[in-house]
Design an enzyme around this catalytic site. Structure first.
Site, short mmCIF file in Angstrom:
data_model
loop_
_atom_site.label_atom_id
_atom_site.label_comp_id
_atom_site.label_asym_id
_atom_site.label_seq_id
_atom_site.Cartn_x
_atom_site.Cartn_y
_atom_site.Cartn_z
N CYS A 16 -19.13 101.05 -27.08
CA CYS A 16 -20.07 101.57 -26.10
C CYS A 16 -21.41 101.88 -26.78
CB CYS A 16 -19.47 102.84 -25.49
SG CYS A 16 -20.44 103.53 -24.15
N PRO A 17 -22.51 101.48 -26.21
CA PRO A 17 -22.75 100.94 -24.88
C PRO A 17 -22.90 99.42 -24.84
CG PRO A 17 -24.85 101.60 -25.76
CD PRO A 17 -23.78 101.89 -26.84
#
Length: 79
Positions: A16-17
């Protein structure tokens, strides 16, 4: 099965992201109605991608988890 209307994005192994950012980039390359099949291993994707799709005018056609991999089929909306 990948059709001419469907593109695939393998974001497995990305944290993430990055799966969300890669999905956004890939969607920009598609035309309205085309499908993006995103595969991601980061658990945050199971929350982030559906929220993004809902807020951005695209449609989440289907999502499922298979063997720890999250799959999302996103139909690009009109921008």
């Amino acid at each position: 099965m990948v059709t001419s209307k469907e593109q695939m994005l393998d974001a497995t192994g990305l944290m993430c992201p990055m799966p969300l950012l890669k999905a956004k980039q890939a969607l920009r390359q598609l035309q309205a109605g085309q499908i993006l099949h995103v595969m991601a291993s980061d658990a945050g994707s199971s929350r982030d991608i559906p929220v993004f799709v809902h807020r951005s005018g695209h449609t989440l056609k289907r999502s499922e988890e298979i063997g720890g991999i999250f799959h999302f089929w996103i139909a690009k909306g009109l921008e």
